[in-house]
Each structure stands twice: as structure tokens, then as C-alpha cells.
Design an enzyme around this catalytic site. Sequence first.
Site, PDB file in Angstrom:
ATOM      1  N   HIS A 119      -3.076   0.272  -3.750  1.00 27.86           N
ATOM      2  CA  HIS A 119      -2.753  -1.113  -3.398  1.00 27.86           C
ATOM      3  C   HIS A 119      -2.227  -1.785  -4.657  1.00 27.86           C
ATOM      4  O   HIS A 119      -2.917  -1.840  -5.677  1.00 27.86           O
ATOM      5  CB  HIS A 119      -4.014  -1.814  -2.890  1.00 27.86           C
ATOM      6  CG  HIS A 119      -3.825  -3.265  -2.561  1.00 27.86           C
ATOM      7  ND1 HIS A 119      -3.747  -3.730  -1.266  1.00 27.86           N
ATOM      8  CD2 HIS A 119      -3.720  -4.369  -3.351  1.00 27.86           C
ATOM      9  CE1 HIS A 119      -3.607  -5.053  -1.281  1.00 27.86           C
ATOM     10  NE2 HIS A 119      -3.584  -5.460  -2.534  1.00 27.86           N
ATOM     11  N   ASP A 126       0.853  -1.190   0.000  1.00 26.53           N
ATOM     12  CA  ASP A 126       0.000   0.000   0.000  1.00 26.53           C
ATOM     13  C   ASP A 126       0.886   1.235   0.000  1.00 26.53           C
ATOM     14  O   ASP A 126       1.690   1.430   0.930  1.00 26.53           O
ATOM     15  CB  ASP A 126      -0.904   0.024   1.228  1.00 26.53           C
ATOM     16  CG  ASP A 126      -2.011  -1.006   1.167  1.00 26.53           C
ATOM     17  OD1 ASP A 126      -2.282  -1.520   0.069  1.00 26.53           O
ATOM     18  OD2 ASP A 126      -2.608  -1.296   2.219  1.00 26.53           O
ATOM     19  N   HIS A 140      -4.939   5.732  -1.019  1.00 26.86           N
ATOM     20  CA  HIS A 140      -3.688   5.002  -1.242  1.00 26.86           C
ATOM     21  C   HIS A 140      -3.829   4.133  -2.480  1.00 26.86           C
ATOM     22  O   HIS A 140      -4.921   3.966  -3.029  1.00 26.86           O
ATOM     23  CB  HIS A 140      -3.341   4.114  -0.028  1.00 26.86           C
ATOM     24  CG  HIS A 140      -4.209   2.923   0.153  1.00 26.86           C
ATOM     25  ND1 HIS A 140      -5.501   2.992   0.651  1.00 26.86           N
ATOM     26  CD2 HIS A 140      -3.993   1.606  -0.094  1.00 26.86           C
ATOM     27  CE1 HIS A 140      -6.037   1.791   0.710  1.00 26.86           C
ATOM     28  NE2 HIS A 140      -5.140   0.918   0.255  1.00 26.86           N
TER      29      HIS A 140
END
Length: 280
Positions: free
Chosen positions: A249, A160, A247
Site C-alpha cells: 500500500h 495497492d 501487497h
Amino acid sequence: MTRPSLTVGQRIIARVKICVLALLSGSAALANPTCKDHWICVDEIRDGDRIELRARNLQEYPLTYTLRVNTRSYAVNGSRTVTRTLNAGGSETAMELVPRDGNTRRSYDLSLEWTVGDQHANHDDYYRYAFPYERGRSYRILQGYGSRFSHRGREEFAIDFDMPVGTPVHAARAGTVARVVKKHDKGCWESGCGNFANYIVILHDDGTTGEYYHLQRNGAFVEVGDAVDRGQLIGLSGNTGHTTMPHLHFAVYRATSWGNTQSIPVIFESADGIVNKPRR
């Protein structure tokens, strides 16, 4: 801060339950196929009392499927559960059902799940991936390999990256775009939130997939079938799906059984050298 949950149908998984009352048939016939998401069909082909279940890949990308059958008054030639990889556009006999007795009220129930990629993918563990962002930039790692919060089991080797919404996302490796979702505009942490993730799945030439999750709405700049180069701009990061903050991933996956995938460790090339184990 996780990839969508497999239990809520995200992550390119198809589930189907079928119950069929099989009556005696006097000649070979093709029943209506059972298809899912324009990716895979299972045809029921009758030849007298025998039934062939034949799997067909409708797309130009390999997929791995698991098929399980429960029967009444049928025997199965071979295993009742099979996991196999079908090449692009390929088809094969998954299993055959044979009458066991004189009972004319025969039935079967089958379950089917699938995911993109090759379960036998031979990953080059020495390949050096680019970080999935613009060259010369850097972003803090929120979760790296084996992080306790959510990167365990199938997600052990996911990363992440702490990226504000709208950060350019670049391909870590060349490949072909196999899946794109970009319509959602919701991020949350409750059960089922994974259904709202936007993502890009890129199929690599070895049968693994590189996957980029939590993109912003309309934040994918590529379409299914596009050839993508390493380092190419492919989208914008966001905060959609099962997430607590903006974020990106990213992970590389190998297909496994029952529509699941397993993240695999990869190494990255940076301006400061080789990164073997990205950690927070």
C-alpha cells in the site's frame, strides 16, 4: 488491503486525555509535562492563577497536532480547539487558561492528537514519482485511485500493488525517514488488525509524506533519520496489518486535523510514459 485504521491508534497518531485539578498557585511554576511516544509534549506553565499550555516538538521532523480543552471555571484566550504545525524541535503557546470567578476548584480536560508532516505542505503536483519497485519491473494494481473496496475518503489516492511477500520496495521520492515499524508478523482483516502493520514513512522536503505499508517482518532496510534517494531500495513487501493478501500500500499524504492525513493525487513516471491516474 488498506492502511491501518485511524480508530485503532495506528498511523502515527497519539491520543491522550488529561484531567487536572487546578488549585490556586502563588507563583509561576512548570508542572510535569504530558508527553506521548517521544514526539510531542504539552507543558503546563502556571503564573499565579493563569495557565499556559505550551506544545513542544521533540523530534527533528515537522508534526501537526490538534489540542482541545474543556474547562471548569476557566476561560480560554482564543479557541478551545487548535490545529497547528510545529517545526522540527519547535515549541509554541497553544492556549492560555484564565480564571473566570473566585472558585478555587478549577479543572480542565484536554485531548491531544498528532501526526508527522505539515498541514500547509505545498505539494508540487507536477513532480513525477517513481513507482515503488525496481526499475524495469511491473506489478498489477489491486486498487487504484478511488477504488470502491477501501480507497475512499482519506485513502482516495492510495494504490495497492499486487506484490508477493519479499518483493523489493524502492523509494518513490527522495526524503528523510521519519518512522519505521518492522516487528510484526501478522496480517488479518478483523477490527484492530491495523495495529500489526509494518511500514516506512518518508518525509519529503515539501512537508508531505510518502508511506509504504504491509511490509514483511524485519522488512525495512532503513532507519529513522536516514536520507533516502529516489529509487533506493528501502524494504521488502509483505502481508502484515489490515490486509487480505500480500501487497504494498503506497500513497502520498498531507497532514490534517486530529492526527489524520489526506492522500493526495500524484503522477508517476514509467517506461511507457506518464501515469496520471493509476487504476486497476
